[in-house]
Design a protein around this motif. Structure first.
Motif: not given
Length: 164
Positions: A103-105, A132-149
């Motif tokens: 994510i940092a890179e 079939m599975m959910d997709t999430y757009h416009y994410l920023k920040g490690e915590d937000e991205i990890l949560k959406h993973i």
């Protein structure tokens, strides 16, 4: 190359089972010079690592054993329970560290990212499950991205996905 996470430049079609069709194809296109946005794949063994590290498998197995596909409301409740377990689980430190590094890179310049599934089915010729599975757009920040993973992993257990 990490144990749990691979950049698009590190994979090819031979990684379809581990990465899913979408990620493997994006990797192939990246390596052949197509203008693909940079990205990485949290490989399919990562979800099982999260499940094992949090002791979720027996609980998931118990719910799955009680599925009644004729009872839609019951299916929704049971699959929601599994989604909640996965999305509220703690990502193991070794996996979280690899994801955070990627994510940092990827976001060093402040870029926003998308988290989407790239389903793999062991020993199957089917490599795509659009919608079939959910997709999430416009994410920023490690915590937000990890949560959406985690939420993307959990979406493997929607009723629509479970019926397929």
């Amino acid at each position: 190359m990490g144990k749990w996470v691979k950049d698009f430049g590190e994979m090819s079609k031979k990684d379809t089972e581990e990465a899913g069709g979408k990620a493997a194809n994006l990797s192939e296109m990246t390596q052949h010079g197509f203008p693909i946005p940079p990205g990485f794949c949290v490989t399919s063994p990562s979800l099982q690592h999260l499940v094992d590290a949090n002791g979720l498998q027996p609980k998931i197995d118990e719910l799955v054993a009680s599925f009644d596909f004729e009872d839609y409301e019951g299916m929704e409740a049971k699959t929601q329970a599994i989604r909640d377990m996965i999305s509220n689980a703690t990502i193991p430190d070794d996996l979280a560290a690899e994801i955070r590094e990627h994510i940092a890179e990827l976001t060093a310049d402040g870029a926003m990212v998308a988290v989407r599934s790239s389903v793999s089915v062991k020993d199957s010729a089917i490599t795509s499950f659009p919608g079939m599975m959910d997709t999430y757009h416009y994410l920023k920040g490690e915590d937000e991205i990890l949560k959406h993973i985690e939420m993307c992993w959990a979406s493997l257990w929607t009723v629509r996905a479970t019926f397929n």
